[in-house]
Design a protein around this motif. Structure first.
Motif, short mmCIF file in Angstrom:
data_model
loop_
_atom_site.label_atom_id
_atom_site.label_comp_id
_atom_site.label_asym_id
_atom_site.label_seq_id
_atom_site.Cartn_x
_atom_site.Cartn_y
_atom_site.Cartn_z
N GLN A 180 0.13 -15.43 11.77
CA GLN A 180 -0.95 -15.15 12.71
C GLN A 180 -0.51 -15.48 14.14
OE1 GLN A 180 -4.17 -17.50 11.18
NE2 GLN A 180 -4.59 -16.11 9.46
N ALA A 181 0.26 -16.54 14.29
CA ALA A 181 0.71 -16.96 15.62
C ALA A 181 1.65 -15.96 16.26
CB ALA A 181 1.39 -18.34 15.53
N VAL A 182 2.38 -15.19 15.44
CA VAL A 182 3.27 -14.16 15.98
C VAL A 182 2.60 -12.79 16.00
CG1 VAL A 182 5.39 -15.40 15.43
CG2 VAL A 182 4.43 -13.79 13.75
N GLY A 183 1.30 -12.75 15.70
CA GLY A 183 0.53 -11.53 15.90
C GLY A 183 0.23 -10.68 14.69
N MET A 184 0.58 -11.16 13.50
CA MET A 184 0.37 -10.36 12.30
C MET A 184 -1.05 -10.55 11.76
SD MET A 184 3.94 -11.06 10.21
CE MET A 184 3.87 -9.57 9.20
N GLN A 185 -1.55 -9.53 11.09
CA GLN A 185 -2.74 -9.67 10.26
C GLN A 185 -2.30 -10.29 8.93
OE1 GLN A 185 -5.43 -6.17 10.37
NE2 GLN A 185 -3.91 -5.24 11.74
N THR A 186 -3.19 -10.99 8.25
CA THR A 186 -2.76 -11.76 7.08
C THR A 186 -3.78 -11.73 5.95
OG1 THR A 186 -3.72 -13.83 7.92
CG2 THR A 186 -1.42 -13.38 8.50
N VAL A 187 -3.26 -11.98 4.74
CA VAL A 187 -4.07 -12.34 3.58
C VAL A 187 -3.44 -13.58 2.96
CG1 VAL A 187 -4.83 -11.70 1.26
CG2 VAL A 187 -4.83 -9.98 3.07
N HIS A 188 -4.22 -14.65 2.87
CA HIS A 188 -3.74 -15.86 2.19
C HIS A 188 -3.93 -15.66 0.69
CE1 HIS A 188 -4.16 -20.49 1.53
NE2 HIS A 188 -3.01 -20.02 1.09
N PHE A 189 -2.82 -15.40 0.01
CA PHE A 189 -2.86 -15.05 -1.41
C PHE A 189 -3.28 -16.24 -2.26
CE2 PHE A 189 -0.94 -14.76 -5.61
CZ PHE A 189 -1.21 -13.46 -5.99
N GLN A 190 -4.25 -16.00 -3.14
CA GLN A 190 -4.66 -17.01 -4.12
C GLN A 190 -4.61 -16.48 -5.55
OE1 GLN A 190 -8.42 -18.78 -2.62
NE2 GLN A 190 -7.74 -17.96 -0.65
N SER A 191 -4.82 -15.20 -5.71
CA SER A 191 -4.69 -14.56 -7.02
C SER A 191 -4.57 -13.06 -6.80
CB SER A 191 -5.91 -14.85 -7.90
OG SER A 191 -7.06 -14.17 -7.40
N ALA A 192 -4.08 -12.37 -7.82
CA ALA A 192 -3.97 -10.92 -7.72
C ALA A 192 -5.34 -10.28 -7.57
CB ALA A 192 -3.24 -10.37 -8.95
N GLU A 193 -6.34 -10.85 -8.23
CA GLU A 193 -7.69 -10.31 -8.15
C GLU A 193 -8.25 -10.46 -6.74
OE1 GLU A 193 -6.41 -11.20 -12.10
OE2 GLU A 193 -6.62 -12.58 -10.39
N GLN A 194 -8.04 -11.63 -6.16
CA GLN A 194 -8.51 -11.87 -4.79
C GLN A 194 -7.78 -10.97 -3.79
OE1 GLN A 194 -6.04 -14.02 -2.97
NE2 GLN A 194 -7.06 -13.91 -0.98
N LEU A 195 -6.47 -10.76 -4.00
CA LEU A 195 -5.70 -9.87 -3.12
C LEU A 195 -6.25 -8.45 -3.20
CD1 LEU A 195 -3.28 -9.17 -1.29
CD2 LEU A 195 -1.92 -8.88 -3.39
N ARG A 196 -6.46 -7.97 -4.41
CA ARG A 196 -6.99 -6.62 -4.59
C ARG A 196 -8.35 -6.48 -3.91
NH1 ARG A 196 -6.21 -2.25 -7.63
NH2 ARG A 196 -4.44 -3.21 -8.74
N ARG A 197 -9.19 -7.49 -4.06
CA ARG A 197 -10.52 -7.45 -3.45
C ARG A 197 -10.43 -7.37 -1.93
NH1 ARG A 197 -12.16 -11.57 -5.78
NH2 ARG A 197 -11.91 -13.13 -4.13
N GLU A 198 -9.56 -8.22 -1.34
CA GLU A 198 -9.45 -8.23 0.13
C GLU A 198 -8.84 -6.93 0.65
OE1 GLU A 198 -8.39 -11.48 2.47
OE2 GLU A 198 -8.87 -13.03 0.97
N LEU A 199 -7.86 -6.39 -0.04
CA LEU A 199 -7.25 -5.14 0.41
C LEU A 199 -8.22 -3.98 0.29
CD1 LEU A 199 -3.60 -5.35 -1.03
CD2 LEU A 199 -4.42 -5.93 1.28
N THR A 200 -9.06 -4.02 -0.73
CA THR A 200 -10.08 -2.98 -0.90
C THR A 200 -11.12 -3.08 0.20
OG1 THR A 200 -9.75 -2.99 -3.31
CG2 THR A 200 -11.81 -2.05 -2.48
N GLU A 201 -11.53 -4.30 0.52
CA GLU A 201 -12.53 -4.50 1.59
C GLU A 201 -12.01 -4.02 2.93
OE1 GLU A 201 -13.35 -8.66 1.36
OE2 GLU A 201 -14.69 -8.48 -0.38
N ARG A 202 -10.70 -4.13 3.15
CA ARG A 202 -10.10 -3.71 4.41
C ARG A 202 -9.75 -2.22 4.42
NH1 ARG A 202 -6.32 -8.43 6.89
NH2 ARG A 202 -7.33 -10.24 5.96
N GLY A 203 -9.97 -1.55 3.29
CA GLY A 203 -9.66 -0.12 3.22
C GLY A 203 -8.19 0.17 3.04
N VAL A 204 -7.43 -0.85 2.66
CA VAL A 204 -5.99 -0.67 2.45
C VAL A 204 -5.72 -0.04 1.09
CG1 VAL A 204 -3.78 -1.88 2.21
CG2 VAL A 204 -5.38 -2.55 4.02
#
Length: 205
Positions: A180-204
């Motif tokens: 984040q400090a170098v300007g990237m967008q991020t997802v703090h990974f906790q599980s594959a399910e959580q990753l899928r949910r966040e990527l879906t919410e972002r439209g990725v």
């Protein structure tokens, strides 16, 4: 502030796509779990391992630790001597996400990993999906590592990545904050399910 459209997705490897854990090996070597945990937290520590990830040779790192803990020579030497036994396999749910991202053709896919240059070829041989990335930046090869800014900038420069259009996925909060400090967008990974949910919410996805 509206985030820039995402054109590039950058994955961490260990703990996100690959299940790596020294306990897989040492539970075979040290019967008592409390004793094993003590050894891993006071002898073959994460800080010690990170120095090999940052480019120190396995031979040098092992010799240094044996000198400090001569009574544990054999256990220390097994850390890299039997290193492949620490690989638990792919984190399949995340590999499935990577598969879908690759199939969509919408994103450039890269990996940014803290990994010894001497052991990374083992992972390359074992995990076919590592060959799907357009590029992988390995800390041991670069002689730097996350969370140091120069390591992220090496990737930006080498692959012409615009940080604000890149989404970085990592299980270590320290590395997420650095991204984040170098300007990237991020997802703090906790599980594959959580990753899928966040990527879906972002439209990725």
């Amino acid at each position: 502030m509206t985030s820039s459209p995402i054109t590039t997705i950058v994955f961490d490897l260990g703990g996100v796509l690959i299940d790596w854990n020294p306990r897989y090996l040492y539970q075979k070597l040290i019967a008592d779990e409390q004793e094993m945990n003590h050894f891993l937290s006071t002898v073959t520590t994460p800080d010690w391992n990170e120095e090999q990830d940052a480019g120190r040779s396995i031979a040098e790192g092992t010799a240094l630790l044996v000198e400090q803990h001569p009574q544990h020579r054999e256990l220390i030497e097994h850390f890299y001597g039997r290193w492949p036994e620490m690989l638990g396999g792919p984190i399949q749910g995340t590999v499935d996400v990577l598969t879908e991202l690759r199939a969509s053709g919408r994103y450039h896919l890269y990996a940014l990993t803290n990994w010894s240059a001497e052991t990374f070829p083992v992972a390359l041989e074992q995990f076919e999906f590592l060959h799907w990335f357009e590029g992988i930046v390995v800390s041991g090869t670069e002689k730097s590592r996350k969370p140091f800014p120069d390591f992220y900038h090496t990737m930006f420069t080498r692959y012409n990545i615009e940080p604000g259009q890149a989404l970085f996925i990592d299980d270590n909060e320290r590395n997420i904050l650095a991204a984040q400090a170098v300007g990237m967008q991020t997802v703090h990974f906790q599980s594959a399910e959580q990753l899928r949910r966040e990527l879906t919410e972002r439209g990725v996805l």
